[in-house]
Each structure stands twice: as structure tokens, then as C-alpha cells.
Enzyme design. Structure first.
Site, PDB file in Angstrom:
ATOM      1  CE  LYS B  71      -3.930   1.958   2.641  1.00 41.71           C
ATOM      2  NZ  LYS B  71      -4.752   1.799   3.868  1.00 41.71           N
ATOM      3  CB  SER B 146      -8.166   3.536   2.929  1.00 38.13           C
ATOM      4  OG  SER B 146      -7.303   2.939   3.865  1.00 38.13           O
ATOM      5  CB  SER B 170      -8.448   0.835   5.906  1.00 33.40           C
ATOM      6  OG  SER B 170      -9.174   2.031   5.835  1.00 33.40           O
TER       7      SER B 170
END
Lengths: 100, 486
Positions: B71, B146, B170
Site C-alpha cells: 500500500k 482504504s 481499511s
């Protein structure tokens, strides 16, 4: 409910420049969100301790021994404007001089 | 080659150790897939793929050179790191985050950086400043957020496994929406060093993978038995993470929380999959009983005070002075205000405003103080529940993947995505989401939570249930892959 004046006050605290349209929208959206959040105001929490951190930790220390830190040129490498020894910014006093 | 892409990461690593595959073969196969990404899953791929074994400390690394999607919230030395924000456009950190370093040392080199909601604020990945991410199960739907890029990459077979971060859901929610396994570890289990901060008392790094074994394998090397001296909130994990082998739930008491699973916000299709999962739990020898978490319904309210408050403080560092974007001319104040106005997107501005308001003089006690007290009550509720049960299960997300654009106009509707995941975050507890079935042909996740540091217990139960559910997360079985253009 949050009004225009409050939005502008909070934006100033947060160092955020907002357009007029953003101020209007922010007032509406924040009011909507706060309406929902206000449900916690109804709870009886008088004798409840606040939790700021879930893991019981106190005074996490390391030995106070000198060691190399990030080299200055590497720390400055990502700056939009740097000198050999620091970050360059406009004078804070420029605000008064400009009368803004 | 396509067979290689069907292997779970743990199985691919086994093949490397058995001499049946080379790390270079695996890396280039995924590199080729990642380059062809048409979902918006990746933000950056290294120009020159690292030599797969370069970062490892042993000749026979346990993760076999199987590459990792990272990420874009994790700092990697010399690699563009944006956290999905314009304000960090072009930023190349001078150091690497501990989780990335540990996994590379164990033999999982970085494949690339994945897309995300700006500063991890969002539940759909539509808040990325660069581009939205599409759900490989149905390209007109969101992958969740997210960590949406990490989830989409793994679900589409563009990456064998990935890491994300979870503040209020997330990791778990995108795993649920993409039919994957996503684990949020106990707060403090994984170092936050080099992980760009959103809400520091909640943020945790964890794996998003095709199956439970892959998640356990990544977690084992993320916690690695010792705390990180660079993160004072990290703690020694009390035991080694085992690779789960359990086939039943013999004797485990499993709590069901009506305040969460029967809330009006839970879609009927999700509830049906959840109810069927409870039957599987009983068939596997688990005892299902109802428990109450009376304050959990207030979790969302407390979360949306605490997380924005912490974010408003953490994001004060983006001021156009030390890194990233700079805008404005004239005085210092206008440099700050203009830089932040141009650099941050709508949702980030909204949360900075909300957090600053909640912390401002006259409102601090009404919002922040009360939210911290609700947090205490939620943690107490869980403690009481775990006197009676070993695990708690809930749906992960109230709905299946929703359509792009469906919730962008209504912040509160978007925030409701986190309804079942924020209570565990507030209490700092570990929780895993595993795919439990389909509704509307889209995946539905089951969330399994236990007391702090019971990751082995959670993963064992998840492993047994994964076998019982028989959910196939391999990319070739996705409807979108089986029928391109659908």
C-alpha cells in the site's frame, strides 16, 4: 449546527484556505455529520475514564546513547526549497508588511 | 505460467524451496500482470525490478522471493510514496518502513505500490487523488477502502499477496468486498515505523491475501517476535504465529452480537450469508451464543470524532516546508494555507475540519472527551464478552461492493461502511475477515475477533471455516476473469 463563521474560524485553526463554495458545503456537511455524532452526548459517561491508548504502556525509554541520525542532506533532499543547512520559508513578518 | 498465477503465495514459496520454481520466474510473471493493470490498483512499479533475493538475509528465505504489493502509505527509501495524496506528489522517502523491510528480509520483495484512499480516509478508494480503483469482481463497483488497491491487485491476480493498513476497517472491508482474507492485528503487534500516520492510536498494518495460510505467513514475519525500537507503541508479540491447520472449531464458544449483526444497516443478502456461516460454525463443533456489546452501536460516532481529531494533528506536518507540494506566494501563513488547500482532497479537508472542530476550545470535552469515554465502554464491553466466549463473529461490511459514485455525495452513508469494524479498532483487538459466500454474485465477508494477541486462535478458526465455506479466491474463478467485459 455549524455556521459559516464557525467554518471560517476552524479553517483558520487548521491552516486551510477554503473557497466560498467550500465554506458553504463544509457548513452543511459538518452539520450533518455532527448531528449523527451527537448521539454520544446522550450517554451517561460521568464516571468513565477516557481511553487515549489501548495498550498499557508507560515511559518507553531507550538508553541515552549518541548515535548517527539521518544525514542533513538526505533530510533536506525532499524539501521544496532548501539551503545547505535548512528549510527556506518566507518571513512570517511578510504578512504584516503586506497588510494582509 | 497461468498455473503459477493460480498458486497461493505460501504454495508458490514452497515450490521455490522445492526447486520447482525460481523467484525470478514468479517475480516476472506478476510483474507482467501488474504492468497490464487496468483496475487502477497500482500507483507505481519500480523501473528496474529488484533482484528478488537482494534484500534477504538468508540464502533460503522463508517467503521464497514471492513478491509483495505494498500500500502506498508505507515509506520505501527512494520510491515515490504518496499516501494517495497530491500533497506528497514526487516525495521519495529517505528510509523504509519496518513492515516492508521485515518482509523483504524474509523473502518478499516489493512488487509495487498500490492505490488507496487519500491518507487512508475512505471506504471505496474513490478518495485517491490519482484514480479510483475498480473491483475485479465487477468493474463498475468499488473494491472498498482504504486499502482498495492492495485488495484489487490480489483479487485480480496482479499480485500474490499484499499489505495494507487498517484504522477503522481499511484492511477488513476491502478484503470482504473483494473476496479475500484481511487481518487487522492487535494494536501494537506490528511496527508503525515508516507507515504514514492517519490516526496513530488506531492505525495497524496487516496482510490482505487469497487465503488464511498466506495471511498467517505474512503476519508471522511482520511481528517477527520482537518489538521495533523505532515505534514506542509496538510491543513484543507473546508467541510465534503458527501456520493454521485446524479443521474444526471443537469446543470454541462463538459470540454473536445482535447490536451489530441485526442492525438495520446490514443488507438482507449479507445477513443471509452471515446466518449460514453461523450454521457452519455449529457443524464444525463451535457453540454459538448471543452476547451483548451494548456500546458498539456508538462505535461509529466515537470513531468519527477520535480518528479525525488525531488526523488533524498528524496532517499538520504537510505545510509545504519539509517535503511534498508547496504553493502560495507572499507570507508564511498563506504558504501554509494555500499549500494545504491545493494539496488535500475533499474528504481529507472534511476530516481535518471535523477533527480541528472537535479539539477546539469549548468543544473538546463535548466531543473528544466523550468519544474517549465511549472508547473505554466499548473496550469494557468486549472484556465482559470474552469472559463468556472465545471469539466474536459479525458481518465485516453491511453491504457487498457498491457502485462507483453511489456514496460519494453523502459522507455519512460512506462512513456507515465501517459500522461493524470500528468497535474492534477502538478496543485495539485483532480481527480477520474471510469470504463466507456470495450475495448478488459478490463476495460477503465474515469478521472473526478475539481478545488481544489471540491471532493464532482467530487464524485457526478462520482456517477451519475457510475449508467449510469452500470459497474459491483464485483469480481465474472470478466472474470478471472468466467472462471478460462482463
Amino acid at each position: 449546527m455549524i455556521d459559516r463563521e464557525q467554518v471560517l474560524h476552524v479553517a483558520r485553526l487548521a491552516r486551510l484556505e477554503l473557497t466560498d463554495a467550500e465554506v458553504e458545503r463544509m457548513a452543511r456537511e459538518l452539520s450533518g455529520i455532527l448531528d449523527h455524532l451527537e448521539r454520544i452526548v446522550e450517554l451517561d459517561l460521568d464516571h468513565v475514564e477516557p481511553t487515549s491508548h489501548v495498550v498499557a504502556l508507560e515511559n518507553v525509554l531507550r538508553p541515552d546513547e549518541p548515535r548517527p541520525s539521518l544525514a542533513r542532506e538526505r533530510a533536506l533532499a525532499g524539501a521544496p526549497d532548501a539551503t545547505d543547512s535548512g528549510f527556506r520559508v518566507p518571513s512570517p513578518g511578510a504578512a504584516a508588511a503586506n497588510g494582509s | 505460467m497461468s498455473e503459477l498465477l493460480e498458486l497461493t503465495a505460501a504454495r508458490a514459496a514452497e515450490c521455490v524451496r522445492a526447486g520447482e520454481l525460481s523467484p525470478a520466474e514468479i517475480f516476472s510473471a506478476y510483474r507482467e500482470r501488474a504492468e497490464a493493470d487496468d483496475l487502477g490498483a497500482f500507483l507505481w512499479l519500480p523501473e528496474e525490478p529488484p533482484r528478488p533475493a537482494a534484500a534477504t538475509t538468508s540464502a533460503d528465505p522463508p517467503l521464497g522471493g514471492v513478491p509483495l504489493a505494498v500500500k502506498d502509505i508505507f515509506c520505501v527509501e527512494g520510491a515515490p510514496t504518496t499516501a494517495g495524496s497530491r500533497i506528497l506528489d514526487g516525495y521519495r522517502p529517505p528510509y523504509t518502513a519496518t513492515p516492508v523491510e521485515r518482509l523483504a528480509a524474509a523473502g518478499a520483495p516489493m512488487l509495487g505500490k498500490t492505490n488507496m484512499d487519500e491518507f487512508a480516509m475512505g471506504s471505496s478508494n474513490e478518495n485517491s487523488a490519482y484514480m479510483p480503483v475498480r473491483n475485479p469482481w465487477s468493474p463498475d463497483r468499488v473494491p472498498g477502502g482504504s486499502s482498495g488497491g492492495s485488495a484489487a491487485a490480489v483479487a485480480a491476480g496482479l499480485a500474490p499477496w499484499s499489505i495494507g493498513t487498517d484504522t477503522g476497517g481499511s484492511i477488513r472491508q476491502p478484503a470482504s468486498l473483494c473476496g479475500l482474507v484481511g487481518l487487522k492485528p492487535t494494536y501494537g503487534a506490528v511496527s508503525r515505523y515508516g507507515m504514514i500516520a492517519f490516526a496513530s492510536s488506531l492505525d495497524q498494518c496487516g496482510p490482505i491475501t487469497r487465503d488464511v495460510t498466506d495471511a498467517a505467513l505474512l503476519l508471522r514475519h511482520l511481528v517477527a517476535g520482537r518489538r521495533d525500537p523505532c515505534d514506542s507503541t509496538s510491543v513484543d508479540f507473546p508467541e510465534e504465529i503458527e501456520l493454521p491447520s485446524s479443521h474444526d472449531l471443537g469446543g470454541l464458544r462463538v459470540g454473536v452480537v445482535p447490536e451489530l449483526s441485526e442492525a438495520a444497516t446490514i443488507d438482507a443478502g449479507v445477513k443471509a450469508v452471515f446466518d449460514a456461516a453461523l450454521e457452519r460454525i455449529e457443524e464444525l463443533g463451535g457453540g454459538v451464543e448471543e452476547i451483548s456489546l451494548p456500546h458498539s452501536e456508538h462505535g461509529l460516532s466515537a470513531y468519527y470524532v477520535l480518528a479525525p481529531a488525531e488526523a488533524s494533528a498528524n496532517l499538520s506536518r504537510y505545510d509545504g516546508v519539509r517535503f511534498g507540494l508547496r504553493s502560495g506566494d507572499g507570507d508564511l501563513l498563506s504558504l501554509y494555507e494555500r499549500t494545504r488547500a491545493e494539496g488535500f482532497g475533499d474528504e481529507v479537508k472534511r476530516r481535518i475540519m471535523l477533527g480541528t472542530y472537535a479539539l477546539s476550545s469549548g468543544y473538546y470535552e463535548a466531543y473528544y472527551g466523550r468519544a474517549q469515554r465511549v472508547r473505554t465502554k466499548i473496550a469494557e464491553d468486549f472484556r465482559a464478552a470474552f469472559e463468556r466466549v472465545d471469539l466474536v463473529v459479525t458481518p465485516t461490511s453491511p453491504s457487498v461492493a457498491f457502485r462507483l459514485g453511489e456514496r460519494t455525495a453523502d459522507p455519512m452513508a460512506m462512513y456507515m461502511s465501517d459500522y461493524c469494524t470500528v468497535p474492534m479498532s477502538l478496543a485495539g483487538l485483532p480481527a480477520v475477515s474471510i469470504p463466507a459466500g456470495l450475495s448478488e454474485d459478490l463476495p460477503v465477508g465474515l469478521q472473526i475477533t478475539g481478545p488481544a494477541f489471540t491471532e493464532n486462535r482467530i487464524l485457526a478458526a478462520a482456517h477451519a471455516l475457510e475449508r467449510a465455506f469452500g470459497f474459491d479466491s483464485s483469480p481465474a474463478r472470478r466472474p470478471a476473469a472468466a467472462a471478460p467485459g462482463r
